[in-house]
Design a protein around this motif. Sequence first.
Motif, PDB file in Angstrom:
ATOM      1  N   GLU A  90      39.475  15.722  44.042  1.00  0.00           N
ATOM      2  CA  GLU A  90      37.724  16.921  44.697  1.00  0.00           C
ATOM      3  C   GLU A  90      37.887  17.567  43.611  1.00  0.00           C
ATOM      4  OE1 GLU A  90      39.747  19.143  48.088  1.00  0.00           O
ATOM      5  OE2 GLU A  90      38.416  18.301  49.632  1.00  0.00           O
ATOM      6  N   ARG A 103      35.363  27.847  48.447  1.00  0.00           N
ATOM      7  CA  ARG A 103      34.745  27.448  47.382  1.00  0.00           C
ATOM      8  C   ARG A 103      34.225  26.637  48.228  1.00  0.00           C
ATOM      9  NH1 ARG A 103      40.676  26.940  43.537  1.00  0.00           N
ATOM     10  NH2 ARG A 103      40.296  29.309  43.867  1.00  0.00           N
ATOM     11  N   ARG A 151      33.613  22.209  47.059  1.00  0.00           N
ATOM     12  CA  ARG A 151      33.952  21.077  46.256  1.00  0.00           C
ATOM     13  C   ARG A 151      33.136  19.813  46.825  1.00  0.00           C
ATOM     14  NH1 ARG A 151      38.476  23.975  48.329  1.00  0.00           N
ATOM     15  NH2 ARG A 151      39.843  24.802  47.390  1.00  0.00           N
ATOM     16  N   ASP A 167      36.435  21.410  42.269  1.00  0.00           N
ATOM     17  CA  ASP A 167      35.701  22.774  42.810  1.00  0.00           C
ATOM     18  C   ASP A 167      34.339  22.819  41.524  1.00  0.00           C
ATOM     19  OD1 ASP A 167      37.720  23.507  43.852  1.00  0.00           O
ATOM     20  OD2 ASP A 167      38.354  24.460  42.442  1.00  0.00           O
ATOM     21  N   GLU A 185      32.189  28.988  43.228  1.00  0.00           N
ATOM     22  CA  GLU A 185      33.271  29.864  45.075  1.00  0.00           C
ATOM     23  C   GLU A 185      32.166  30.784  44.754  1.00  0.00           C
ATOM     24  OE1 GLU A 185      37.125  32.404  45.000  1.00  0.00           O
ATOM     25  OE2 GLU A 185      36.537  31.421  43.111  1.00  0.00           O
TER      26      GLU A 185
END
Length: 366
Positions: free
Chosen positions: A41, A222, A224, A43, A46
Amino acid sequence: MKMKLQESMKKAGMIGISLLIVVCIVLVAMPYVKPQTLVQEQDLYEYTITPKTTYEVYLVENNLYEENPQEEGKNYFTNLIQYIKSSFGFDIVASKEAQFKGEYEVIAEVVGYTNKGDTKEIIWSKSYPLSGKQAFEGVGERWSEEQALDINFHSYNQFAQAVGESVKVNLPSELVISMKGNIQIEAEGKVVEQPIHTSLTMPLGTQYFSILKQGVEPKNDRVRQNIEVKVEPSGTRTVGLVLLIGLGIGGLVFLMGFTVPPTGEDLKRIRAKKLFNQHGSRMVGVQEVNDTGYIERYKVSNMEDLIKIADELEKPVLYPYNRNLEKITRFYVMSGQTLYFYEINETSGKAKSVESISETVHGESI
């Protein structure tokens, strides 16, 4: 000096080492021929959505309160209220540049309800749009929206009283001012949608009240995505496999260049040692065995058979003692004019095939 090793063991060792080398080479090459991947995963960005809902209560002139307007979180007397000034909105903060868009509206709703346990059952309601639908769109790392509204508390209070008088039912009622909408955030090709719903709730038909604020908690999340990451070959594993390959090659060189098959004497020594380990307690070493002059002589195929014969006849197994085990090749059991013996093969060290001999001896030594 070269190591002595039987040909069968040498071949088996070479085959085993060769297979080990091939397997190690395949294991070393596999990560480069067919790279392995791992799903992870990642990011992307955010974001935080912070609802903003505030109010101030403005009072008519009175001899009780000097502070006007009254701040949030207090009790307010209905007869002293002039109006309520409210503000509804939100702030959006993203960790990188994003596109923001969406819509929202502010609505006033007067409801009559009855309590059923811990829940409210709405009996009647009346809605009033206060702002109409407000659309927004923009690009950046931050975005804010805000709607300021003056609430005529007494008009809603009077409406609730009028409804009660007309339906002849006295129900508790309340005024709910709420902002409802939807926010869309797009960055790095990923879109997320978040609903927003904040409200101010105040009871109607009471002499004093407090205002309940709901839905003002910030939302943080977030975004992802799953990505395939190439798994680099382990250096320690590769080094270990290469060392095994090197050791395997060294083993092949040793087997081919530094080993020789054992001689017949070596094999006889090994066989004799094995026989002594297995049956030494049944054997007697003598200086010399006279094996001539017997009318019947039998050659048995293995030492186990000779031991059985010795047990049946209750006779010892004799052999001519010699410090060099390879020189001990015959073992005897004697009974009257009959001789039984077992002979270690001179070439292979194994017993000859089963063979029975019955002959008349005329001064001939075996």
